[in-house]
Design a protein around this motif. Sequence first.
Motif, PDB file in Angstrom:
ATOM      1  N   VAL A 111       0.838  -1.199   0.000  1.00 27.33           N
ATOM      2  CA  VAL A 111       0.000   0.000   0.000  1.00 27.33           C
ATOM      3  C   VAL A 111       0.873   1.249   0.000  1.00 27.33           C
ATOM      4  O   VAL A 111       0.668   2.180  -0.787  1.00 27.33           O
ATOM      5  N   ALA A 112       1.868   1.287   0.870  1.00 33.24           N
ATOM      6  CA  ALA A 112       2.735   2.461   0.974  1.00 33.24           C
ATOM      7  C   ALA A 112       3.464   2.734  -0.332  1.00 33.24           C
ATOM      8  O   ALA A 112       3.557   3.889  -0.781  1.00 33.24           O
ATOM      9  N   ASP A 113       3.986   1.691  -0.969  1.00 35.97           N
ATOM     10  CA  ASP A 113       4.712   1.868  -2.225  1.00 35.97           C
ATOM     11  C   ASP A 113       3.789   2.336  -3.343  1.00 35.97           C
ATOM     12  O   ASP A 113       4.187   3.135  -4.196  1.00 35.97           O
ATOM     13  N   SER A 114       2.550   1.849  -3.341  1.00 32.30           N
ATOM     14  CA  SER A 114       1.579   2.286  -4.347  1.00 32.30           C
ATOM     15  C   SER A 114       1.232   3.757  -4.169  1.00 32.30           C
ATOM     16  O   SER A 114       1.168   4.518  -5.131  1.00 32.30           O
ATOM     17  N   LEU A 115       1.036   4.175  -2.921  1.00 37.79           N
ATOM     18  CA  LEU A 115       0.726   5.577  -2.652  1.00 37.79           C
ATOM     19  C   LEU A 115       1.869   6.483  -3.106  1.00 37.79           C
ATOM     20  O   LEU A 115       1.636   7.572  -3.650  1.00 37.79           O
ATOM     21  N   SER A 116       3.103   6.053  -2.903  1.00 35.86           N
ATOM     22  CA  SER A 116       4.274   6.891  -3.193  1.00 35.86           C
ATOM     23  C   SER A 116       4.687   6.863  -4.661  1.00 35.86           C
ATOM     24  O   SER A 116       5.450   7.726  -5.098  1.00 35.86           O
ATOM     25  N   HIS A 117       4.216   5.897  -5.410  1.00 38.61           N
ATOM     26  CA  HIS A 117       4.776   5.602  -6.741  1.00 38.61           C
ATOM     27  C   HIS A 117       4.755   6.795  -7.689  1.00 38.61           C
ATOM     28  O   HIS A 117       5.743   7.083  -8.365  1.00 38.61           O
ATOM     29  N   PHE A 118       3.623   7.502  -7.773  1.00 38.90           N
ATOM     30  CA  PHE A 118       3.510   8.623  -8.701  1.00 38.90           C
ATOM     31  C   PHE A 118       3.521   9.981  -7.989  1.00 38.90           C
ATOM     32  O   PHE A 118       3.082  10.981  -8.540  1.00 38.90           O
ATOM     33  N   ASP A 119       4.037   9.984  -6.749  1.00 41.40           N
ATOM     34  CA  ASP A 119       4.139  11.242  -6.012  1.00 41.40           C
ATOM     35  C   ASP A 119       5.034  12.218  -6.782  1.00 41.40           C
ATOM     36  O   ASP A 119       6.137  11.871  -7.212  1.00 41.40           O
ATOM     37  N   GLY A 120       4.558  13.442  -6.958  1.00 43.59           N
ATOM     38  CA  GLY A 120       5.312  14.443  -7.696  1.00 43.59           C
ATOM     39  C   GLY A 120       5.058  14.420  -9.185  1.00 43.59           C
ATOM     40  O   GLY A 120       5.496  15.327  -9.903  1.00 43.59           O
ATOM     41  N   LYS A 121       4.350  13.402  -9.666  1.00 43.15           N
ATOM     42  CA  LYS A 121       4.023  13.290 -11.092  1.00 43.15           C
ATOM     43  C   LYS A 121       2.513  13.448 -11.314  1.00 43.15           C
ATOM     44  O   LYS A 121       2.084  14.339 -12.034  1.00 43.15           O
ATOM     45  N   ARG A 122       1.728  12.585 -10.687  1.00 42.44           N
ATOM     46  CA  ARG A 122       0.274  12.660 -10.836  1.00 42.44           C
ATOM     47  C   ARG A 122      -0.396  13.431  -9.698  1.00 42.44           C
ATOM     48  O   ARG A 122      -1.531  13.878  -9.843  1.00 42.44           O
ATOM     49  N   TYR A 123       0.297  13.562  -8.570  1.00 42.84           N
ATOM     50  CA  TYR A 123      -0.273  14.181  -7.372  1.00 42.84           C
ATOM     51  C   TYR A 123       0.873  14.514  -6.434  1.00 42.84           C
ATOM     52  O   TYR A 123       2.033  14.134  -6.663  1.00 42.84           O
ATOM     53  N   ARG A 124       0.547  15.250  -5.366  1.00 45.75           N
ATOM     54  CA  ARG A 124       1.507  15.506  -4.294  1.00 45.75           C
ATOM     55  C   ARG A 124       1.006  14.788  -3.047  1.00 45.75           C
ATOM     56  O   ARG A 124      -0.113  15.030  -2.589  1.00 45.75           O
ATOM     57  N   LEU A 125       1.809  13.905  -2.545  1.00 50.34           N
ATOM     58  CA  LEU A 125       1.441  13.086  -1.395  1.00 50.34           C
ATOM     59  C   LEU A 125       2.010  13.690  -0.123  1.00 50.34           C
ATOM     60  O   LEU A 125       3.185  14.063  -0.060  1.00 50.34           O
ATOM     61  N   PHE A 141      -4.266  17.043  -5.789  1.00 53.84           N
ATOM     62  CA  PHE A 141      -4.330  16.568  -7.168  1.00 53.84           C
ATOM     63  C   PHE A 141      -4.538  17.749  -8.110  1.00 53.84           C
ATOM     64  O   PHE A 141      -5.209  18.723  -7.749  1.00 53.84           O
ATOM     65  N   PRO A 142      -4.014  17.665  -9.342  1.00 47.46           N
ATOM     66  CA  PRO A 142      -4.141  18.793 -10.272  1.00 47.46           C
ATOM     67  C   PRO A 142      -5.539  19.004 -10.817  1.00 47.46           C
ATOM     68  O   PRO A 142      -5.851  20.076 -11.324  1.00 47.46           O
ATOM     69  N   SER A 143      -6.382  17.983 -10.739  1.00 46.25           N
ATOM     70  CA  SER A 143      -7.748  18.116 -11.249  1.00 46.25           C
ATOM     71  C   SER A 143      -8.670  17.167 -10.508  1.00 46.25           C
ATOM     72  O   SER A 143      -8.222  16.200  -9.872  1.00 46.25           O
ATOM     73  N   GLU A 144      -9.966  17.437 -10.590  1.00 43.31           N
ATOM     74  CA  GLU A 144     -10.956  16.568  -9.954  1.00 43.31           C
ATOM     75  C   GLU A 144     -10.902  15.161 -10.544  1.00 43.31           C
ATOM     76  O   GLU A 144     -10.991  14.163  -9.830  1.00 43.31           O
ATOM     77  N   GLU A 145     -10.729  15.079 -11.868  1.00 47.33           N
ATOM     78  CA  GLU A 145     -10.699  13.780 -12.541  1.00 47.33           C
ATOM     79  C   GLU A 145      -9.487  12.956 -12.078  1.00 47.33           C
ATOM     80  O   GLU A 145      -9.584  11.742 -11.878  1.00 47.33           O
ATOM     81  N   THR A 146      -8.343  13.632 -11.911  1.00 44.59           N
ATOM     82  CA  THR A 146      -7.135  12.936 -11.456  1.00 44.59           C
ATOM     83  C   THR A 146      -7.346  12.350 -10.073  1.00 44.59           C
ATOM     84  O   THR A 146      -6.926  11.222  -9.782  1.00 44.59           O
ATOM     85  N   MET A 147      -7.993  13.092  -9.221  1.00 41.44           N
ATOM     86  CA  MET A 147      -8.229  12.638  -7.853  1.00 41.44           C
ATOM     87  C   MET A 147      -9.067  11.364  -7.826  1.00 41.44           C
ATOM     88  O   MET A 147      -8.700  10.361  -7.180  1.00 41.44           O
ATOM     89  N   ILE A 148     -10.165  11.368  -8.536  1.00 41.31           N
ATOM     90  CA  ILE A 148     -11.054  10.205  -8.542  1.00 41.31           C
ATOM     91  C   ILE A 148     -10.364   9.012  -9.199  1.00 41.31           C
ATOM     92  O   ILE A 148     -10.406   7.889  -8.695  1.00 41.31           O
ATOM     93  N   GLY A 149      -9.693   9.260 -10.330  1.00 32.02           N
ATOM     94  CA  GLY A 149      -9.018   8.177 -11.020  1.00 32.02           C
ATOM     95  C   GLY A 149      -7.886   7.568 -10.214  1.00 32.02           C
ATOM     96  O   GLY A 149      -7.692   6.345 -10.220  1.00 32.02           O
TER      97      GLY A 149
END
Length: 218
Positions: A111-125, A141-149
Motif C-alpha cells: 500500500v505504501a509503495d503504491s501511494l508513493s509511486h507517482f508522487d510528484g508526477k500525478r499528485y503531491r502526497l 491533485f491537479p484536477s478533480e478527474e485525477t483525484m477520482i481516477g
Amino acid sequence: MMIGELFDPQAPLAISEHYRPHWSQAGAIVFITFRTADSIPYEVLQRWEREKNEWIARNTGRNADWRKVLPELDPRLRHQFKKTFNRLREDFLDTCNGKCVLRQPDFASIVADSLSHFDGKRYRLGDFIVMPNHVHLLASFPSEETMIGQCDSWLHYTAWKINQQLGNKGKFWQQEPFDHLVRSPEQYQYLCNYIRDNGTKANLRSGDFLYRQHDNHQ
C-alpha cells in the motif's frame, strides 16, 4: 510547507453523489481514508444508520432519512452531525476489527509503495499511515478527474496485489473511501498530527502500522 492549496468555497468544485471522493477541487489538499471491506461489521453500520436518523429527529424534529435532511441543515448543525459520526467511525476502525491483513509489514508496504509511486508526477502526497485495517493520507491533485481516477487506481492495484499474495479472490477494500477537503492551516496541522499519532492512539506496537511523513514539514 503544505502540499497544496486550502479548499476555496468560491472556486469550482466537483461533487459526486455516487462515487467517492464526493467533493474534489483542483489543487486542494484532501484527507482520505480507505478501509478494508471487513473492518466494520454490517450490524454496526446498520446501528449507525439508525442512530443517524435518531440524531436528525432529535435535533430537527423531522422523521426522515438523514441523507435527505443533511444537505438542508444549518451549517453548524451539519458540522456537528458529521463530527459526531466521523468520530464514531474513526474510533471503531482503531479497535482493529476484521482480519487486519495490513498489520503484516509486507502488505502494508504494498500500500505504501503504491501511494508513493507517482508522487510528484500525478499528485503531491503528504503524510500517511497504513493501519491494520485502514489507511489515512493527505494529498493534492491537479484536477478533480485525477483525484477520482487515482483513488480508484490505488484501490484496484493494491487489492489485486494483496489478494494475489494471499491466494484470495473478491473484495478487499470498501470501495468508497472517506474524504474531506482541508479548510485551514490549523486543520491541516491537526490532520498531520492525527495521522502521526493514530498508531499510538490505537495502542498498536510500532511494527503493527506503517507511518511516513512528508519531507517538507515546517
